[in-house]
Design an enzyme around this catalytic site. Sequence first.
Site, PDB file in Angstrom:
ATOM      1  N   LYS A 213       4.655  25.127 -73.440  1.00 26.54           N
ATOM      2  CA  LYS A 213       4.104  25.862 -72.199  1.00 26.54           C
ATOM      3  C   LYS A 213       3.938  24.584 -71.469  1.00 26.54           C
ATOM      4  O   LYS A 213       3.482  23.548 -71.720  1.00 26.54           O
ATOM      5  CB  LYS A 213       3.228  26.912 -72.076  1.00 26.54           C
ATOM      6  CG  LYS A 213       3.759  27.986 -72.874  1.00 26.54           C
ATOM      7  CD  LYS A 213       4.361  29.002 -72.043  1.00 26.54           C
ATOM      8  CE  LYS A 213       5.106  30.307 -72.550  1.00 26.54           C
ATOM      9  NZ  LYS A 213       4.041  31.210 -72.722  1.00 26.54           N
ATOM     10  N   ARG A 248       4.034  32.465 -81.846  1.00 21.23           N
ATOM     11  CA  ARG A 248       5.291  32.655 -81.452  1.00 21.23           C
ATOM     12  C   ARG A 248       5.726  31.207 -80.942  1.00 21.23           C
ATOM     13  O   ARG A 248       5.376  30.654 -80.008  1.00 21.23           O
ATOM     14  CB  ARG A 248       5.625  33.378 -80.192  1.00 21.23           C
ATOM     15  CG  ARG A 248       6.939  33.839 -79.622  1.00 21.23           C
ATOM     16  CD  ARG A 248       6.804  34.881 -78.474  1.00 21.23           C
ATOM     17  NE  ARG A 248       8.217  35.050 -77.951  1.00 21.23           N
ATOM     18  CZ  ARG A 248       8.649  34.308 -76.937  1.00 21.23           C
ATOM     19  NH1 ARG A 248       8.040  33.275 -76.387  1.00 21.23           N
ATOM     20  NH2 ARG A 248       9.693  34.727 -76.350  1.00 21.23           N
TER      21      ARG A 248
END
Length: 269
Positions: A213, A248
């Site tokens: 991210k 994840r």
Amino acid sequence: MDDTKIKIMGVLNVTPDSFSDGGLYASFETACAQAEKMIAEGAAILDIGGESTRPFSDPVSTDEELKRVIPVIEAIRQKHDIPISIDTMKMEVAKKAIAAGATIINDVSALRGDPRMGELAADTRADVILMHMQGTPADMQVKPTYDNVVEEIIDFFKERIDYALGCGISRDRIIVDPGIGFGKNLAHNLSILKHLDRFATLGLPVMLAHSRKRFLGEITGVQAEIERDIATAVVAAVCAAKTIDYVRVHDVATTRQAIRLAEAIDCAR
């Protein structure tokens, strides 16, 4: 190979435009090869997605999403009994994915995107991942605002859990995901990571989906998303000392090494 307390969900984006690996696994052959690789590296679950939810992304049609994900799910299921998650907000996609072999619905809208999704999950007894997102992928990063990000996410989950239970989904089939990067700025993401233990108060398994991210790049200075796997693994290692059940990630092997080391230290006398 699945030998860690924290279970690793491997991300397989069968899309041309996902934020970190768009196009790498868009073909059937490359997607299946990547699935085999992640299974060999120790993934406990595979998460298959056919629609990008990166910031400012546009939705794709149901037909296009189905065309991307169903053949891959069928191919994986023919060879492996690994749990498969379908990453979608569309009931029709989830329904056909479950028929093809998926057992988990990963809904970034937390059952808000399609009013039929909750009933489908109840009828099929699929596990459900409820993720927090402020806004939609098209506008979530415009100006996310909270008074207390962690407590507001917890309140959101309480309402969504009640909704899911009302749909007939059993409590033992619900997982929550605080939604790192989905309508959050750097300070919000860091606050979530610092207070991960708070989410355990919900009494449900917690998943962290932080892989590659943007906030990791803001901290480390690494701009290329695909080069943020070390930072991703460090955060996963931090989770070993927190009440996190699943991570994840895109890079299963690096994450597994980090988690194994962190868990060994945590278990030392």
